[in-house]
Design an enzyme around this catalytic site. Structure first.
Site, PDB file in Angstrom:
ATOM      1  N   ARG A  64       0.936  -1.349   0.455  1.00  0.00           N
ATOM      2  CA  ARG A  64      -0.326   0.030  -0.425  1.00  0.00           C
ATOM      3  C   ARG A  64       0.440   1.226   0.361  1.00  0.00           C
ATOM      4  NH1 ARG A  64      -2.362  -4.212   3.201  1.00  0.00           N
ATOM      5  NH2 ARG A  64      -1.158  -2.915   4.927  1.00  0.00           N
ATOM      6  N   GLU A 101       5.402  -9.321  14.006  1.00  0.00           N
ATOM      7  CA  GLU A 101       4.444  -9.518  16.053  1.00  0.00           C
ATOM      8  C   GLU A 101       4.472 -10.804  16.473  1.00  0.00           C
ATOM      9  OE1 GLU A 101       1.497  -6.296  16.066  1.00  0.00           O
ATOM     10  OE2 GLU A 101       0.842  -6.827  17.698  1.00  0.00           O
TER      11      GLU A 101
HETATM   12  P1  AMP Z   1       5.042  -2.945  11.145  1.00  0.00           P
HETATM   13  O1  AMP Z   1       4.448  -3.360  12.426  1.00  0.00           O
HETATM   14  O2  AMP Z   1       5.117  -1.249  11.519  1.00  0.00           O
HETATM   15  O3  AMP Z   1       6.276  -3.175  10.452  1.00  0.00           O
HETATM   16  O4  AMP Z   1       3.874  -2.958  10.277  1.00  0.00           O
HETATM   17  C1  AMP Z   1       4.389  -3.935   9.532  1.00  0.00           C
HETATM   18  C2  AMP Z   1       3.431  -3.128   7.840  1.00  0.00           C
HETATM   19  O5  AMP Z   1       1.480  -4.118   8.115  1.00  0.00           O
HETATM   20  C3  AMP Z   1       2.777  -2.249   7.374  1.00  0.00           C
HETATM   21  O6  AMP Z   1       3.635  -2.225   6.255  1.00  0.00           O
HETATM   22  C4  AMP Z   1       1.595  -2.149   7.592  1.00  0.00           C
HETATM   23  O7  AMP Z   1       0.809  -0.907   6.664  1.00  0.00           O
HETATM   24  C5  AMP Z   1       0.658  -2.992   7.622  1.00  0.00           C
HETATM   25  N1  AMP Z   1       0.091  -2.979   8.651  1.00  0.00           N
HETATM   26  C6  AMP Z   1       0.685  -3.225   9.991  1.00  0.00           C
HETATM   27  N2  AMP Z   1      -0.442  -3.440  10.976  1.00  0.00           N
HETATM   28  C7  AMP Z   1      -1.978  -3.014  10.781  1.00  0.00           C
HETATM   29  C8  AMP Z   1      -3.290  -2.722  10.903  1.00  0.00           C
HETATM   30  N3  AMP Z   1      -3.452  -3.001  12.137  1.00  0.00           N
HETATM   31  N4  AMP Z   1      -3.707  -2.336   9.976  1.00  0.00           N
HETATM   32  C9  AMP Z   1      -3.893  -2.586   8.225  1.00  0.00           C
HETATM   33  N5  AMP Z   1      -1.711  -2.472   8.283  1.00  0.00           N
HETATM   34  C10 AMP Z   1      -1.357  -3.017   9.616  1.00  0.00           C
END
Ligand code: AMP
Length: 175
Positions: A64, A101
């Site tokens: 995205r 996570e």
């Molecule tokens: P991160 O945990 O910051 O590494 O996020 C991982 C990827 O997943 C990123 O590209 C976010 O756009 C996506 N992402 C993580 N959590 C969400 C969520 N709750 N809703 C939508 N996209 C998410």
């Protein structure tokens, strides 16, 4: 503009519980993309964060981040560089693996996508735990680039992702 925009975004982003797995509330931005005004205003706000600053490339994080990143790049008269999941880029790559996570993931850039001392803005839709953005920062630096900032539409502030990033962070909407 941004207060009105933030309110409209809150009303439009769709929360999808338990997607893609139990316990995650997914922030679905597709209704935002479908709105000509919101799409335009997000891109304008994002590009406006860097008005007057030289930016050579915008790195968009798969997938995205491609949508917003490419649009922001055109506004900044910068190039666009995709940061992709493994095995997608056809030429020589640099690669970083990082913890999610649950489990781990890998992100790649083409080796010639960033030149030493290029000024780079990293764009994604959501900042969650920060692992993905930190990996993108790492990749840009491995190629000698300077990260100007990371820019997000949505920040899930309660996950503390910002603390993983040693660069300026710009988020339009913080939960
Ligand atoms: P991160 O945990 O910051 O590494 O996020 C991982 C990827 O997943 C990123 O590209 C976010 O756009 C996506 N992402 C993580 N959590 C969400 C969520 N709750 N809703 C939508 N996209 C998410």
């Amino acid at each position: 503009m941004s207060d009105v925009l933030v309110r409209a975004l809150k009303d439009t982003i769709r929360d999808v519980p338990d997607f893609p797995q139990k316990g995650i509330v997914f922030k679905d931005i597709t209704p935002v993309l479908a709105s000509p005004r919101l799409l335009h205003d997000i891109v304008t706000w994002s590009a406006g964060q860097f008005a007057g600053e030289p930016v050579d490339e915008v790195v968009g994080v798969e997938s995205r981040g491609f949508i917003f990143g490419a649009a922001v790049a055109t506004q900044l008269h910068a190039g666009f560089v995709p940061a992709r999941k493994p095995g997608k880029l056809p030429w020589d790559t640099v690669s970083v693996s990082y913890d999610l996570e649950y489990g781990s993931a890998t992100l790649e850039l083409h080796k010639d996508a960033i030149r030493p001392r290029d000024r780079v803005v990293i764009v994604d839709d959501v900042l969650a735990t920060g692992g993905t953005a930190a990996a993108a920062v790492d990749l840009v630096r491995r190629l000698g680039g300077e990260v100007v900032a990371c820019c997000f539409v949505v920040e899930l502030g309660f996950l503390g992702g910002r603390d993983k990033l040693d660069v300026p962070v710009r988020s339009l909407l913080v939960y």
